[in-house]
Design a protein around this motif. Structure first.
Motif, PDB file in Angstrom:
ATOM      1  N   ASN A  46      -7.591   2.235  -5.643  1.00  0.00           N
ATOM      2  CA  ASN A  46      -7.003   3.314  -4.856  1.00  0.00           C
ATOM      3  C   ASN A  46      -6.650   2.849  -3.446  1.00  0.00           C
ATOM      4  OD1 ASN A  46      -6.804   6.025  -6.205  1.00  0.00           O
ATOM      5  ND2 ASN A  46      -8.823   5.352  -6.869  1.00  0.00           N
ATOM      6  N   LEU A  47      -7.491   2.014  -2.853  1.00  0.00           N
ATOM      7  CA  LEU A  47      -7.217   1.448  -1.535  1.00  0.00           C
ATOM      8  C   LEU A  47      -5.912   0.649  -1.575  1.00  0.00           C
ATOM      9  CD1 LEU A  47      -9.795  -0.439   0.637  1.00  0.00           C
ATOM     10  CD2 LEU A  47      -7.572  -1.400   0.222  1.00  0.00           C
ATOM     11  N   GLU A  48      -5.757  -0.186  -2.577  1.00  0.00           N
ATOM     12  CA  GLU A  48      -4.551  -1.018  -2.694  1.00  0.00           C
ATOM     13  C   GLU A  48      -3.297  -0.169  -2.893  1.00  0.00           C
ATOM     14  OE1 GLU A  48      -5.928  -3.567  -5.837  1.00  0.00           O
ATOM     15  OE2 GLU A  48      -6.686  -5.068  -4.419  1.00  0.00           O
ATOM     16  N   ILE A  49      -3.410   0.902  -3.666  1.00  0.00           N
ATOM     17  CA  ILE A  49      -2.271   1.814  -3.875  1.00  0.00           C
ATOM     18  C   ILE A  49      -1.872   2.451  -2.550  1.00  0.00           C
ATOM     19  CG2 ILE A  49      -1.618   4.044  -4.889  1.00  0.00           C
ATOM     20  CD1 ILE A  49      -3.372   3.179  -7.353  1.00  0.00           C
ATOM     21  N   ARG A  50      -2.869   2.937  -1.775  1.00  0.00           N
ATOM     22  CA  ARG A  50      -2.557   3.589  -0.493  1.00  0.00           C
ATOM     23  C   ARG A  50      -2.010   2.597   0.521  1.00  0.00           C
ATOM     24  NH1 ARG A  50      -4.913   6.499  -3.766  1.00  0.00           N
ATOM     25  NH2 ARG A  50      -5.003   8.733  -3.563  1.00  0.00           N
ATOM     26  N   LYS A  52      -0.174  -0.007  -0.164  1.00  0.00           N
ATOM     27  CA  LYS A  52       1.232  -0.203  -0.558  1.00  0.00           C
ATOM     28  C   LYS A  52       2.080   0.984  -0.122  1.00  0.00           C
ATOM     29  CE  LYS A  52       4.305  -1.226  -4.428  1.00  0.00           C
ATOM     30  NZ  LYS A  52       5.417  -0.744  -3.696  1.00  0.00           N
ATOM     31  N   LYS A  53       1.554   2.191  -0.296  1.00  0.00           N
ATOM     32  CA  LYS A  53       2.298   3.382   0.133  1.00  0.00           C
ATOM     33  C   LYS A  53       2.555   3.348   1.641  1.00  0.00           C
ATOM     34  CE  LYS A  53       1.221   6.739  -3.457  1.00  0.00           C
ATOM     35  NZ  LYS A  53       2.435   7.509  -3.627  1.00  0.00           N
ATOM     36  N   TYR A  54       1.556   2.906   2.413  1.00  0.00           N
ATOM     37  CA  TYR A  54       1.762   2.786   3.851  1.00  0.00           C
ATOM     38  C   TYR A  54       2.845   1.753   4.150  1.00  0.00           C
ATOM     39  CZ  TYR A  54       1.340   1.349   8.637  1.00  0.00           C
ATOM     40  OH  TYR A  54       1.654   1.015   9.934  1.00  0.00           O
ATOM     41  N   LYS A  55       2.769   0.605   3.498  1.00  0.00           N
ATOM     42  CA  LYS A  55       3.767  -0.445   3.716  1.00  0.00           C
ATOM     43  C   LYS A  55       5.164   0.040   3.351  1.00  0.00           C
ATOM     44  CE  LYS A  55       0.808  -4.479   3.045  1.00  0.00           C
ATOM     45  NZ  LYS A  55       0.536  -5.645   2.162  1.00  0.00           N
ATOM     46  N   ASP A  56       5.269   0.836   2.293  1.00  0.00           N
ATOM     47  CA  ASP A  56       6.564   1.334   1.836  1.00  0.00           C
ATOM     48  C   ASP A  56       7.120   2.451   2.714  1.00  0.00           C
ATOM     49  OD1 ASP A  56       6.460  -0.447  -0.279  1.00  0.00           O
ATOM     50  OD2 ASP A  56       5.847   1.066  -1.759  1.00  0.00           O
ATOM     51  N   THR A  57       6.219   3.296   3.255  1.00  0.00           N
ATOM     52  CA  THR A  57       6.679   4.506   3.948  1.00  0.00           C
ATOM     53  C   THR A  57       6.453   4.495   5.455  1.00  0.00           C
ATOM     54  OG1 THR A  57       4.579   5.693   3.738  1.00  0.00           O
ATOM     55  CG2 THR A  57       6.141   5.876   1.876  1.00  0.00           C
ATOM     56  N   TYR A  62      -1.774   7.307   5.147  1.00  0.00           N
ATOM     57  CA  TYR A  62      -2.287   6.425   4.097  1.00  0.00           C
ATOM     58  C   TYR A  62      -3.329   5.454   4.636  1.00  0.00           C
ATOM     59  CZ  TYR A  62       1.391   8.264   1.106  1.00  0.00           C
ATOM     60  OH  TYR A  62       2.189   9.088   0.371  1.00  0.00           O
ATOM     61  N   LEU A  63      -3.270   5.115   5.924  1.00  0.00           N
ATOM     62  CA  LEU A  63      -4.289   4.239   6.507  1.00  0.00           C
ATOM     63  C   LEU A  63      -5.645   4.933   6.565  1.00  0.00           C
ATOM     64  CD1 LEU A  63      -2.269   2.556   9.389  1.00  0.00           C
ATOM     65  CD2 LEU A  63      -2.818   1.625   7.124  1.00  0.00           C
ATOM     66  N   LEU A  64      -5.635   6.243   6.740  1.00  0.00           N
ATOM     67  CA  LEU A  64      -6.884   7.008   6.690  1.00  0.00           C
ATOM     68  C   LEU A  64      -7.489   6.903   5.296  1.00  0.00           C
ATOM     69  CD1 LEU A  64      -5.613  10.202   8.531  1.00  0.00           C
ATOM     70  CD2 LEU A  64      -6.932   8.319   9.530  1.00  0.00           C
ATOM     71  N   ASP A  65      -6.640   6.998   4.273  1.00  0.00           N
ATOM     72  CA  ASP A  65      -7.109   6.860   2.895  1.00  0.00           C
ATOM     73  C   ASP A  65      -7.659   5.458   2.645  1.00  0.00           C
ATOM     74  OD1 ASP A  65      -6.263   9.456   2.360  1.00  0.00           O
ATOM     75  OD2 ASP A  65      -4.374   8.819   1.457  1.00  0.00           O
TER      76      ASP A  65
END
Length: 104
Positions: A46-50, A52-57, A62-65
């Motif tokens: 889940n950390l890796e998914i979030r 990636k979402k931060y990097k993409d958006t 997402y950094l809080l997640d």
């Protein structure tokens, strides 16, 4: 002295926002012990998914997640060889720091 350092080197806002999300998640998904302590959900995935979402958006929520999932893994490690050992800066940083450049 410590309070002065923390004014520029720490974010209470980040902590508050992160904590708020943990409280919301408790009511939404139940106690983390039930989900991660029982190994039903993988915090690192889940950390890796979030991340990636931060990097993409660029959405810093997402950094809080990311921070929360890192904390959950710390509390309920799923890595088979998990341990804690304090390391020095040689093991942590990429590139040169401002302090290293000043000492050249």
């Amino acid at each position: 002295m410590i309070e002065d350092i923390l004014k520029t080197e720490y974010s209470l806002k980040f902590d508050d926002l992160r904590k708020n999300r943990m409280i919301t998640s408790y009511y939404k998904y139940g106690p983390i012990k039930n989900n991660y302590g029982e190994k039903l959900i993988n915090a690192i995935e889940n950390l890796e998914i979030r991340l990636k979402k931060y990097k993409d958006t660029g959405n810093t929520e997402y950094l809080l997640d990311v921070a929360n999932f890192a904390m959950i893994e710390f509390m309920y490690p799923q890595h088979k060889d998990s341990f804690f050992k304090a390391t020095d800066s040689e093991d942590k940083l990429e590139g040169m720091t401002i302090k290293e450049l000043e000492n050249l």
